[in-house]
Design a protein around this motif. Structure first.
Motif, PDB file in Angstrom:
ATOM      1  N   ASP A  77       0.841  -1.214   0.000  1.00 42.83           N
ATOM      2  CA  ASP A  77       0.000   0.000   0.000  1.00 42.83           C
ATOM      3  C   ASP A  77       0.871   1.257   0.000  1.00 42.83           C
ATOM      4  OD1 ASP A  77      -2.622  -0.688  -0.341  1.00 42.83           O
ATOM      5  OD2 ASP A  77      -3.035  -0.958   1.791  1.00 42.83           O
ATOM      6  N   GLY A  78       2.016   1.184  -0.696  1.00 43.47           N
ATOM      7  CA  GLY A  78       2.899   2.330  -0.817  1.00 43.47           C
ATOM      8  C   GLY A  78       3.870   2.521   0.322  1.00 43.47           C
ATOM      9  N   ARG A  79       3.792   1.678   1.361  1.00 42.22           N
ATOM     10  CA  ARG A  79       4.666   1.806   2.535  1.00 42.22           C
ATOM     11  C   ARG A  79       5.762   0.748   2.469  1.00 42.22           C
ATOM     12  NH1 ARG A  79       3.092  -0.203   8.588  1.00 42.22           N
ATOM     13  NH2 ARG A  79       4.990   0.496   9.689  1.00 42.22           N
ATOM     14  N   ASP A  80       7.004   1.156   2.693  1.00 41.95           N
ATOM     15  CA  ASP A  80       8.120   0.222   2.700  1.00 41.95           C
ATOM     16  C   ASP A  80       8.063  -0.606   3.983  1.00 41.95           C
ATOM     17  OD1 ASP A  80      10.437  -1.182   2.420  1.00 41.95           O
ATOM     18  OD2 ASP A  80      11.769   0.557   2.314  1.00 41.95           O
ATOM     19  N   ILE A  81       7.828  -1.914   3.842  1.00 41.95           N
ATOM     20  CA  ILE A  81       7.679  -2.757   5.029  1.00 41.95           C
ATOM     21  C   ILE A  81       8.948  -3.555   5.347  1.00 41.95           C
ATOM     22  CG2 ILE A  81       5.178  -2.974   4.776  1.00 41.95           C
ATOM     23  CD1 ILE A  81       5.677  -5.818   3.643  1.00 41.95           C
ATOM     24  N   ALA A  82      10.015  -3.364   4.553  1.00 44.27           N
ATOM     25  CA  ALA A  82      11.249  -4.115   4.799  1.00 44.27           C
ATOM     26  C   ALA A  82      11.752  -3.974   6.236  1.00 44.27           C
ATOM     27  CB  ALA A  82      12.332  -3.708   3.804  1.00 44.27           C
ATOM     28  N   PRO A  83      11.711  -2.768   6.839  1.00 47.51           N
ATOM     29  CA  PRO A  83      12.193  -2.650   8.221  1.00 47.51           C
ATOM     30  C   PRO A  83      11.145  -3.006   9.286  1.00 47.51           C
ATOM     31  CG  PRO A  83      11.659  -0.478   7.368  1.00 47.51           C
ATOM     32  CD  PRO A  83      11.413  -1.439   6.250  1.00 47.51           C
ATOM     33  N   VAL A  84       9.923  -3.347   8.887  1.00 45.36           N
ATOM     34  CA  VAL A  84       8.847  -3.621   9.843  1.00 45.36           C
ATOM     35  C   VAL A  84       8.954  -5.053  10.360  1.00 45.36           C
ATOM     36  CG1 VAL A  84       6.345  -3.690  10.187  1.00 45.36           C
ATOM     37  CG2 VAL A  84       7.355  -1.966   8.671  1.00 45.36           C
ATOM     38  N   LEU A  85       8.823  -5.251  11.653  1.00 44.95           N
ATOM     39  CA  LEU A  85       8.921  -6.574  12.256  1.00 44.95           C
ATOM     40  C   LEU A  85       7.780  -7.471  11.769  1.00 44.95           C
ATOM     41  CD1 LEU A  85       9.828  -5.565  15.927  1.00 44.95           C
ATOM     42  CD2 LEU A  85      11.356  -6.540  14.190  1.00 44.95           C
ATOM     43  N   PRO A  86       8.004  -8.794  11.697  1.00 46.36           N
ATOM     44  CA  PRO A  86       6.983  -9.708  11.153  1.00 46.36           C
ATOM     45  C   PRO A  86       5.616  -9.582  11.822  1.00 46.36           C
ATOM     46  CG  PRO A  86       9.059 -10.867  11.417  1.00 46.36           C
ATOM     47  CD  PRO A  86       9.251  -9.517  12.026  1.00 46.36           C
ATOM     48  N   HIS A  87       5.596  -9.514  13.155  1.00 45.90           N
ATOM     49  CA  HIS A  87       4.294  -9.495  13.848  1.00 45.90           C
ATOM     50  C   HIS A  87       3.581  -8.145  13.720  1.00 45.90           C
ATOM     51  CE1 HIS A  87       7.040  -7.855  16.907  1.00 45.90           C
ATOM     52  NE2 HIS A  87       5.979  -7.227  17.408  1.00 45.90           N
ATOM     53  N   GLU A  88       4.291  -7.135  13.202  1.00 47.20           N
ATOM     54  CA  GLU A  88       3.670  -5.825  13.027  1.00 47.20           C
ATOM     55  C   GLU A  88       3.211  -5.587  11.585  1.00 47.20           C
ATOM     56  OE1 GLU A  88       6.639  -3.112  14.378  1.00 47.20           O
ATOM     57  OE2 GLU A  88       6.290  -3.527  16.517  1.00 47.20           O
ATOM     58  N   ARG A  89       3.467  -6.525  10.706  1.00 44.81           N
ATOM     59  CA  ARG A  89       3.054  -6.380   9.305  1.00 44.81           C
ATOM     60  C   ARG A  89       1.621  -6.911   9.115  1.00 44.81           C
ATOM     61  NH1 ARG A  89       8.170  -7.992   5.429  1.00 44.81           N
ATOM     62  NH2 ARG A  89       9.791  -7.004   6.695  1.00 44.81           N
ATOM     63  N   PRO A  90       0.866  -6.288   8.198  1.00 47.33           N
ATOM     64  CA  PRO A  90      -0.470  -6.824   7.869  1.00 47.33           C
ATOM     65  C   PRO A  90      -0.347  -7.993   6.887  1.00 47.33           C
ATOM     66  CG  PRO A  90      -0.060  -4.825   6.619  1.00 47.33           C
ATOM     67  CD  PRO A  90       1.145  -5.018   7.496  1.00 47.33           C
ATOM     68  N   VAL A  91       0.576  -8.896   7.198  1.00 41.58           N
ATOM     69  CA  VAL A  91       0.895 -10.049   6.347  1.00 41.58           C
ATOM     70  C   VAL A  91       1.013 -11.261   7.248  1.00 41.58           C
ATOM     71  CG1 VAL A  91       2.639 -11.076   4.833  1.00 41.58           C
ATOM     72  CG2 VAL A  91       2.158  -8.631   4.670  1.00 41.58           C
ATOM     73  N   ASN A  92       0.438 -12.377   6.841  1.00 45.80           N
ATOM     74  CA  ASN A  92       0.587 -13.615   7.603  1.00 45.80           C
ATOM     75  C   ASN A  92       1.069 -14.719   6.685  1.00 45.80           C
ATOM     76  OD1 ASN A  92       0.211 -13.192  10.296  1.00 45.80           O
ATOM     77  ND2 ASN A  92      -1.871 -13.998  10.402  1.00 45.80           N
ATOM     78  N   MET A  93       1.771 -15.689   7.284  1.00 43.97           N
ATOM     79  CA  MET A  93       2.337 -16.777   6.495  1.00 43.97           C
ATOM     80  C   MET A  93       1.867 -18.109   7.054  1.00 43.97           C
ATOM     81  SD  MET A  93       6.315 -17.319   5.448  1.00 43.97           S
ATOM     82  CE  MET A  93       6.892 -18.717   4.497  1.00 43.97           C
ATOM     83  N   MET A  94       1.422 -18.978   6.142  1.00 43.05           N
ATOM     84  CA  MET A  94       1.058 -20.345   6.508  1.00 43.05           C
ATOM     85  C   MET A  94       2.184 -21.259   6.041  1.00 43.05           C
ATOM     86  SD  MET A  94      -2.265 -22.504   5.368  1.00 43.05           S
ATOM     87  CE  MET A  94      -2.144 -24.287   5.238  1.00 43.05           C
TER      88      MET A  94
END
Length: 381
Positions: A77-94
């Motif tokens: 969504d236009g925001r660089d998430i590379a420095p964002v910690l995994p649990h703080e990202r709106p992304v989940n992994m199975m």
């Protein structure tokens, strides 16, 4: 459930939800991902396909935050998430092995991430109930993982991944542990779930059929790079390179040089099949090295002597004589390997449209393998 249907919506009408810009990742001297760029749209079911070691799981782990890019940016969504910690990202992994907690019940496994996020108990109860209903595990909330089948454990892992309502769900070989029948039914369930939620799914797989069944688009990776990104049909019917043609599905390849090019008809002097005529709108200079690709299902066979009708003869501009070397009956189709007089081997796949073997061929039988110019894909080498 109405709220669940609005999980992922693009920030702007034409803007991609996820942009991967020149991302690279090294492990010592090994370059796992090599300056890869890719845009993924909101609500898309996207597959990363490639052989083992090509970098697809490393890319997925960078999207999840478990690995940090050495170069490039990952924009959500236009925001660089590379420095964002995994649990703080709106992304989940199975994960491929599901990574369920064996001592926790189905309910507690699904609720685990919600508790870590500090959600109120009432909210957790409501969300878990929604997830249980969504993946059709009603009545199993108190069971432990070892009391579930492989397919049921897969659903628990999926529900846990969806519980926090991520914008992007990452799936790493999610169906690898399931048997063929269960894998096929689960593919359909995943597709229906993705459509109903409107969420962006990114799946990593080495199973071509799985990728082509589920995904809207497929990115084929090789040695850390994207070889081609396309819809399943385009990937199969119009591969961008010889490597993609060989990797995706079965293919017959004839290497040679351009002999002539007139009125969108290209004649290739091949080394293993004589002159082959292909439909090709591009202007290629005589002497250019090319490969002509023909899928096995596009190759037809005649008994030696050819077709009885003039219409059949007019279609068969490309005719290759040989002997049937092997016959494989696969139920829905029969695959013939024909050893040509030149010594090359051509595969022909013919649908078994009748119960009786009226139009079959046997090993040792002399035949003509033929295909039309429109069946050919010309690939520059």
């Amino acid at each position: 459930m109405a709220e669940l249907a609005n999980l992922a919506r693009p920030a702007a009408a034409d803007a991609p939800l996820l942009s991967i810009e020149g991302v690279a990742k090294n492990f010592g001297s090994f370059r796992a991902v090599d300056r890869l760029s890719l845009d993924i749209r909101a609500g898309e079911f996207f597959a990363l396909l490639g052989p083992s070691g090509c970098g697809k799981t490393t890319l997925l782990r960078m999207l999840a935050g478990f690995e940090t890019p050495d170069e490039g940016r990952i924009l959500l969504d236009g925001r660089d998430i590379a420095p964002v910690l995994p649990h703080e990202r709106p992304v989940n992994m199975m994960f491929q092995n599901y990574a369920l907690f064996p001592h926790l019940s189905v309910r507690d496994n699904i609720a685990f991430g919600l508790k870590r996020a500090g959600m109120a108990r009432a909210g957790i109860d409501t969300r878990v109930s929604e997830m249980v209903a969504l993946v059709k595990l009603d009545g199993m909330e108190k069971r432990k993982p070892d009391q579930l089948s492989g397919g049921q454990r897969q659903r628990v892992a999926l529900a846990r991944s969806l519980a926090r309502r991520p914008k992007v769900l990452l799936l790493d070989e999610p169906l690898a542990a399931l048997d063929k029948k269960l894998r096929e039914s689960t593919q359909q369930e995943l597709m229906e779930l993705q459509r109903s939620l409107g969420m962006t799914f990114i799946v990593v797989t080495h199973d071509q059929e799985e990728a082509m069944t589920m995904a809207n688009r497929i990115g084929v990776m090789n040695a850390g790079r994207l070889e081609q990104v396309a819809a399943p049909r385009d990937l199969y019917e119009a591969p961008a390179s010889r490597w993609v043609a060989e990797f995706v599905g079965d293919v017959n390849l004839f290497d040679g040089e351009v002999a002539s090019h007139e009125h969108h008809r290209l004649t290739v002097a091949s080394r293993n099949g004589g002159n082959i005529v292909a439909t090709e709108p591009r202007q290629l200079v005589a002497g250019t090295g090319v490969s002509v690709a023909i899928r096995p299902e596009k190759v037809k066979l005649w008994h030696d002597g050819g077709p009885a009708s003039d219409a059949g003869r007019s279609q068969a501009i490309n005719r290759l004589a040989g002997i049937v070397a092997d016959v494989s009956y696969l139920g829905g189709a029969t695959v013939y390997k024909v050893k040509l007089d030149s010594g090359a081997v051509v595969r022909a796949s013919m649908a078994n449209t009748t119960r009786l073997d009226i139009h079959t061929y046997s090993a040792g039988q002399r035949v003509v393998a033929w295909f039309t110019p429109d069946d050919c894909v010309v690939l520059e080498r």
